[in-house]
Design a protein around this motif. Sequence first.
Motif, PDB file in Angstrom:
ATOM      1  N   ASP A 169      -5.713  -0.954  -4.795  1.00  0.00           N
ATOM      2  CA  ASP A 169      -4.958  -0.899  -3.272  1.00  0.00           C
ATOM      3  C   ASP A 169      -6.861  -2.715  -2.923  1.00  0.00           C
ATOM      4  O   ASP A 169      -7.641  -2.362  -2.303  1.00  0.00           O
ATOM      5  CB  ASP A 169      -5.304  -0.340  -2.792  1.00  0.00           C
ATOM      6  CG  ASP A 169      -4.493  -0.821  -1.610  1.00  0.00           C
ATOM      7  OD1 ASP A 169      -3.966  -1.744  -0.995  1.00  0.00           O
ATOM      8  OD2 ASP A 169      -4.002  -0.016  -0.884  1.00  0.00           O
ATOM      9  N   GLU A 170      -6.133  -3.475  -2.822  1.00  0.00           N
ATOM     10  CA  GLU A 170      -7.040  -4.707  -2.709  1.00  0.00           C
ATOM     11  C   GLU A 170      -8.454  -4.943  -3.100  1.00  0.00           C
ATOM     12  O   GLU A 170      -9.022  -4.605  -2.008  1.00  0.00           O
ATOM     13  CB  GLU A 170      -6.700  -5.291  -1.185  1.00  0.00           C
ATOM     14  CG  GLU A 170      -5.237  -5.026  -0.863  1.00  0.00           C
ATOM     15  CD  GLU A 170      -5.088  -6.128  -0.429  1.00  0.00           C
ATOM     16  OE1 GLU A 170      -5.404  -7.597   0.080  1.00  0.00           O
ATOM     17  OE2 GLU A 170      -3.892  -6.235   0.503  1.00  0.00           O
ATOM     18  N   THR A 196       0.965  -1.014  -0.295  1.00  0.00           N
ATOM     19  CA  THR A 196      -0.235  -0.200  -0.308  1.00  0.00           C
ATOM     20  C   THR A 196       1.304   1.393  -0.464  1.00  0.00           C
ATOM     21  O   THR A 196       0.991   2.206  -1.018  1.00  0.00           O
ATOM     22  CB  THR A 196      -0.676   0.170   1.358  1.00  0.00           C
ATOM     23  OG1 THR A 196      -2.200  -1.160   0.809  1.00  0.00           O
ATOM     24  CG2 THR A 196      -1.360   1.179   1.236  1.00  0.00           C
TER      25      THR A 196
HETATM   26 MG    MG Z   1      -2.384  -2.791   1.710  1.00  0.00          MG
END
Ligand code: MG
Length: 354
Positions: free
Chosen positions: A163-164, A48
């Motif tokens: 991000d995910e 991240t």
């Molecule tokens: Mg992360």
Amino acid sequence: QVSLKIKNVSKVFKDFRGREVTAVDNISFEVNPGEFVTLLGPSGCGKTTTLRMIAGFEKPTSGMILINDVNVVEIPPWKRDTAMVFQSYGLFPHMNVAENIAYGLKMRKVPKEEIEKKVKAILKVVGLEGFEERPPSSLSGGQQQRVALARALVVEPSVLLFDEPLSNLDVLLREQMRVEIKRIQKEVGITAIYVTHDRTEALTLSDKIVLMKGGKIEQIGTPEEIYEKPESKFAAEFMGKINFFPIDVVEFQPDKTVVKLKNAVYEIPSVPTKRSEKYVLGCRPEGLKLSKEGPVKGIITTIVYLGNFSEYYIQTDYGEVMVKVLPPFDKNLTEGREVFIEVIPEIAKIIPES
Ligand code: MG
Ligand code: ADP
């Protein structure tokens, strides 16, 4: 389409006690125009943080981030031409779907008619035609994630960052959305960086995987390269269940390696890409078979029946070994029995020990 270069980028945070935490430790990788690159690794490895530095939400402690060969580390996020899709969709609850998607265009002072046209077009791309008036709360998780994706795409960013994005969806939807994201990215032809800890997502989506561990890059390669030719035990294990056996390398040849596991000599039809002093043999559960002889002896402790195959757990001198067995199953091989394990050299991997 743009290219992206991350050059010797580090990020050091101060934690609440004032101690320094190196979240990202001198990483370098490149993303070619139109390429889909995944940052893969366990929680806390710096994925991240890397993504946020590319977006401009975080400034690198050192290093350069080049978008089309221009260093952007001093450029604020809104001038970087990137867009990000988050795990928690981040939709505005008081705005309907169309207003959510239009938000970025409004900010950029795009004329009203053009906004309407673009919103309509992008809703078609993500398969949500006719959803304009709906409030986000009336949509399923998957539909909300599509709206978030549409909102990122509609501003026509040069780089799309994820991000995910699928972590909050249930398994079925996640699989569906995975395919959708890939289709849309190829259709729009956009350069994308995707962060995940899920190897299946990385394997199915990526042109290239950047595998990370503890703020550093462990290996970069295509899904096939990382799965078939892991350069470390960490990479091998992260990509799926694997058994390790200590070996002696007898000889490296141009296209094969001769190794010895106890008294058995195998010709493995590959050479490790990374050299080391010591190697182990990596065998996935499908790369081993049970037999009447073989270099590894053990006792069957557990058999897990999974219909079209079974998993045999075997206690050996090298720890627990898992072997995938296809039907017909040998009725004599029951829990508690002694078996030998044979290696299938064609799919065994030689992996540097450290
Ligand atoms: Mg992360
Ligand atoms: P990942 O996304 O791979 O799970 P992160 O990039 O979120 O990892 O975090 C990497 C490391 O940096 C972790 O140890 C995390 O605790 C630390 N970290 C991230 N953001 C901050 C911050 N703002 N302040 C202090 N430490 C941080």
